[in-house]
Design a protein around this motif. Structure first.
Motif, PDB file in Angstrom:
ATOM      1  N   SER A  66       0.833  -1.212   0.000  1.00 51.88           N
ATOM      2  CA  SER A  66       0.000   0.000   0.000  1.00 51.88           C
ATOM      3  C   SER A  66       0.865   1.258   0.000  1.00 51.88           C
ATOM      4  CB  SER A  66      -0.966  -0.002   1.181  1.00 51.88           C
ATOM      5  OG  SER A  66      -0.273   0.077   2.396  1.00 51.88           O
ATOM      6  N   SER A  67       1.983   1.194   0.686  1.00 51.44           N
ATOM      7  CA  SER A  67       2.887   2.333   0.716  1.00 51.44           C
ATOM      8  C   SER A  67       3.550   2.559  -0.642  1.00 51.44           C
ATOM      9  CB  SER A  67       3.946   2.125   1.794  1.00 51.44           C
ATOM     10  OG  SER A  67       4.649   3.303   2.032  1.00 51.44           O
ATOM     11  N   LEU A  68       3.913   1.487  -1.307  1.00 49.60           N
ATOM     12  CA  LEU A  68       4.506   1.614  -2.646  1.00 49.60           C
ATOM     13  C   LEU A  68       3.501   2.177  -3.647  1.00 49.60           C
ATOM     14  CD1 LEU A  68       6.585  -1.686  -2.786  1.00 49.60           C
ATOM     15  CD2 LEU A  68       7.467   0.651  -2.600  1.00 49.60           C
ATOM     16  N   VAL A  69       2.238   1.771  -3.515  1.00 54.02           N
ATOM     17  CA  VAL A  69       1.189   2.324  -4.382  1.00 54.02           C
ATOM     18  C   VAL A  69       1.057   3.831  -4.147  1.00 54.02           C
ATOM     19  CG1 VAL A  69      -1.315   2.357  -4.755  1.00 54.02           C
ATOM     20  CG2 VAL A  69      -0.109   0.190  -4.657  1.00 54.02           C
ATOM     21  N   ALA A  70       1.029   4.236  -2.881  1.00 55.99           N
ATOM     22  CA  ALA A  70       0.925   5.662  -2.562  1.00 55.99           C
ATOM     23  C   ALA A  70       2.126   6.429  -3.118  1.00 55.99           C
ATOM     24  CB  ALA A  70       0.814   5.859  -1.055  1.00 55.99           C
ATOM     25  N   ASP A  71       3.330   5.878  -2.952  1.00 54.22           N
ATOM     26  CA  ASP A  71       4.537   6.537  -3.478  1.00 54.22           C
ATOM     27  C   ASP A  71       4.461   6.694  -4.989  1.00 54.22           C
ATOM     28  OD1 ASP A  71       5.612   6.646  -0.931  1.00 54.22           O
ATOM     29  OD2 ASP A  71       6.838   4.851  -1.190  1.00 54.22           O
ATOM     30  N   LEU A  72       4.063   5.645  -5.665  1.00 53.44           N
ATOM     31  CA  LEU A  72       3.972   5.681  -7.125  1.00 53.44           C
ATOM     32  C   LEU A  72       2.978   6.745  -7.590  1.00 53.44           C
ATOM     33  CD1 LEU A  72       4.835   4.359  -9.809  1.00 53.44           C
ATOM     34  CD2 LEU A  72       2.913   2.803  -9.534  1.00 53.44           C
ATOM     35  N   GLN A  73       1.821   6.797  -6.954  1.00 48.20           N
ATOM     36  CA  GLN A  73       0.817   7.773  -7.369  1.00 48.20           C
ATOM     37  C   GLN A  73       1.242   9.206  -7.045  1.00 48.20           C
ATOM     38  OE1 GLN A  73      -2.945   5.942  -5.866  1.00 48.20           O
ATOM     39  NE2 GLN A  73      -3.382   5.967  -8.059  1.00 48.20           N
ATOM     40  N   LEU A  74       1.900   9.393  -5.911  1.00 53.95           N
ATOM     41  CA  LEU A  74       2.361  10.738  -5.570  1.00 53.95           C
ATOM     42  C   LEU A  74       3.487  11.196  -6.490  1.00 53.95           C
ATOM     43  CD1 LEU A  74       2.202  10.502  -1.700  1.00 53.95           C
ATOM     44  CD2 LEU A  74       0.765  11.927  -3.176  1.00 53.95           C
ATOM     45  N   LEU A  75       4.380  10.285  -6.836  1.00 57.89           N
ATOM     46  CA  LEU A  75       5.444  10.647  -7.780  1.00 57.89           C
ATOM     47  C   LEU A  75       4.872  10.945  -9.161  1.00 57.89           C
ATOM     48  CD1 LEU A  75       8.230   8.165  -6.651  1.00 57.89           C
ATOM     49  CD2 LEU A  75       8.179  10.644  -6.335  1.00 57.89           C
ATOM     50  N   ALA A  76       3.850  10.199  -9.571  1.00 57.59           N
ATOM     51  CA  ALA A  76       3.179  10.477 -10.841  1.00 57.59           C
ATOM     52  C   ALA A  76       2.516  11.856 -10.796  1.00 57.59           C
ATOM     53  CB  ALA A  76       2.152   9.391 -11.150  1.00 57.59           C
ATOM     54  N   ALA A  77       1.910  12.203  -9.670  1.00 53.57           N
ATOM     55  CA  ALA A  77       1.296  13.529  -9.526  1.00 53.57           C
ATOM     56  C   ALA A  77       2.347  14.631  -9.642  1.00 53.57           C
ATOM     57  CB  ALA A  77       0.569  13.633  -8.182  1.00 53.57           C
ATOM     58  N   ALA A  78       3.504  14.409  -9.036  1.00 55.32           N
ATOM     59  CA  ALA A  78       4.586  15.396  -9.121  1.00 55.32           C
ATOM     60  C   ALA A  78       5.094  15.528 -10.555  1.00 55.32           C
ATOM     61  CB  ALA A  78       5.725  15.004  -8.186  1.00 55.32           C
ATOM     62  N   LEU A  79       5.178  14.424 -11.263  1.00 55.40           N
ATOM     63  CA  LEU A  79       5.612  14.474 -12.670  1.00 55.40           C
ATOM     64  C   LEU A  79       4.601  15.219 -13.534  1.00 55.40           C
ATOM     65  CD1 LEU A  79       7.101  10.891 -13.186  1.00 55.40           C
ATOM     66  CD2 LEU A  79       8.334  13.074 -13.089  1.00 55.40           C
ATOM     67  N   VAL A  80       3.322  14.983 -13.305  1.00 58.65           N
ATOM     68  CA  VAL A  80       2.292  15.712 -14.054  1.00 58.65           C
ATOM     69  C   VAL A  80       2.390  17.206 -13.752  1.00 58.65           C
ATOM     70  CG1 VAL A  80      -0.199  16.052 -14.310  1.00 58.65           C
ATOM     71  CG2 VAL A  80       0.727  13.738 -14.243  1.00 58.65           C
ATOM     72  N   TRP A  81       2.598  17.544 -12.485  1.00 57.97           N
ATOM     73  CA  TRP A  81       2.734  18.958 -12.097  1.00 57.97           C
ATOM     74  C   TRP A  81       3.941  19.583 -12.797  1.00 57.97           C
ATOM     75  CZ3 TRP A  81       0.350  20.695  -7.049  1.00 57.97           C
ATOM     76  CH2 TRP A  81       0.393  22.094  -6.920  1.00 57.97           C
ATOM     77  N   ALA A  82       5.070  18.893 -12.772  1.00 59.76           N
ATOM     78  CA  ALA A  82       6.282  19.415 -13.421  1.00 59.76           C
ATOM     79  C   ALA A  82       6.072  19.571 -14.922  1.00 59.76           C
ATOM     80  CB  ALA A  82       7.457  18.481 -13.138  1.00 59.76           C
ATOM     81  N   TYR A  83       5.414  18.605 -15.532  1.00 57.13           N
ATOM     82  CA  TYR A  83       5.132  18.704 -16.975  1.00 57.13           C
ATOM     83  C   TYR A  83       4.240  19.904 -17.261  1.00 57.13           C
ATOM     84  CZ  TYR A  83       3.266  17.738 -21.589  1.00 57.13           C
ATOM     85  OH  TYR A  83       2.887  17.866 -22.909  1.00 57.13           O
ATOM     86  N   ALA A  84       3.190  20.078 -16.465  1.00 61.85           N
ATOM     87  CA  ALA A  84       2.244  21.169 -16.695  1.00 61.85           C
ATOM     88  C   ALA A  84       2.915  22.529 -16.555  1.00 61.85           C
ATOM     89  CB  ALA A  84       1.069  21.061 -15.728  1.00 61.85           C
ATOM     90  N   VAL A  85       3.804  22.658 -15.593  1.00 63.09           N
ATOM     91  CA  VAL A  85       4.419  23.956 -15.324  1.00 63.09           C
ATOM     92  C   VAL A  85       5.602  24.238 -16.249  1.00 63.09           C
ATOM     93  CG1 VAL A  85       5.688  25.268 -13.568  1.00 63.09           C
ATOM     94  CG2 VAL A  85       3.633  24.008 -12.935  1.00 63.09           C
ATOM     95  N   HIS A  86       6.416  23.227 -16.526  1.00 65.57           N
ATOM     96  CA  HIS A  86       7.674  23.476 -17.232  1.00 65.57           C
ATOM     97  C   HIS A  86       7.680  23.088 -18.704  1.00 65.57           C
ATOM     98  CE1 HIS A  86       9.537  24.632 -13.495  1.00 65.57           C
ATOM     99  NE2 HIS A  86       9.122  23.511 -12.932  1.00 65.57           N
ATOM    100  N   VAL A  87       6.794  22.200 -19.140  1.00 65.24           N
ATOM    101  CA  VAL A  87       6.840  21.719 -20.518  1.00 65.24           C
ATOM    102  C   VAL A  87       5.624  22.164 -21.322  1.00 65.24           C
ATOM    103  CG1 VAL A  87       6.959  19.663 -21.983  1.00 65.24           C
ATOM    104  CG2 VAL A  87       8.242  19.728 -19.842  1.00 65.24           C
ATOM    105  N   HIS A  88       4.464  22.029 -20.755  1.00 64.41           N
ATOM    106  CA  HIS A  88       3.217  22.340 -21.465  1.00 64.41           C
ATOM    107  C   HIS A  88       3.147  23.831 -21.760  1.00 64.41           C
ATOM    108  CE1 HIS A  88      -1.238  22.861 -21.820  1.00 64.41           C
ATOM    109  NE2 HIS A  88      -1.045  21.823 -22.607  1.00 64.41           N
ATOM    110  N   ALA A  89       2.854  24.167 -23.010  1.00 63.24           N
ATOM    111  CA  ALA A  89       2.844  25.567 -23.428  1.00 63.24           C
ATOM    112  C   ALA A  89       1.783  26.387 -22.707  1.00 63.24           C
ATOM    113  CB  ALA A  89       2.629  25.658 -24.939  1.00 63.24           C
ATOM    114  N   GLY A  90       0.655  25.777 -22.386  1.00 59.36           N
ATOM    115  CA  GLY A  90      -0.424  26.508 -21.731  1.00 59.36           C
ATOM    116  C   GLY A  90      -0.247  26.661 -20.236  1.00 59.36           C
TER     117      GLY A  90
END
Length: 127
Positions: A66-90
């Protein structure tokens, strides 16, 4: 009372409450979700994961999973945030924020499972 068990319980509960605090608010409103809070959730979850290593019981395996699942989902959320802020044009928009909060909500569910498992295990030890 074992100091090791106190730290273990502390980090599991802290991971849950920080995660809840991050998810709380309008899903698509970036003003309701703080980047540093997500970072704190990730760090505390990783610490809680490390504390779960070494338990060779079935409950320990479920806690680690359960902890590994939480880590994976939180890291995915951080990656989406980084993509949205630094890569995505909008930049950050409602769609990205909703995805980030949805991933964090999945991690919240995994953290709830961890806390419930610890409570069940603790109750069973008393008998």
């Amino acid at each position: 009372m074992s100091l090791e068990k106190v730290f273990f319980g502390f980090f599991i509960l802290l991971a849950l409450t920080l995660n809840f605090g991050f998810v709380l608010g309008e899903f698509d409103n970036p003003d309701h979700h703080n980047t540093y809070e997500l970072l704190a959730v990730i760090i505390v979850n990783l610490i809680a994961t490390v504390l779960k290593f070494g338990d060779r019981t079935q409950t320990g395996a479920l806690l680690l999973a359960s902890s590994l699942v939480a880590d994976l989902q939180l890291l995915a959320a951080a990656l989406v945030w980084a993509y949205a802020v630094h890569v995505h044009a909008g930049g950050m928009d409602a769609m990205f924020m909703a995805s980030i909060v949805s991933l964090a909500a999945g991690a919240l569910l995994a953290n709830i499972v961890s806390v419930v498992l610890v409570i069940i295990d603790t109750v069973n030890l008393r008998r």
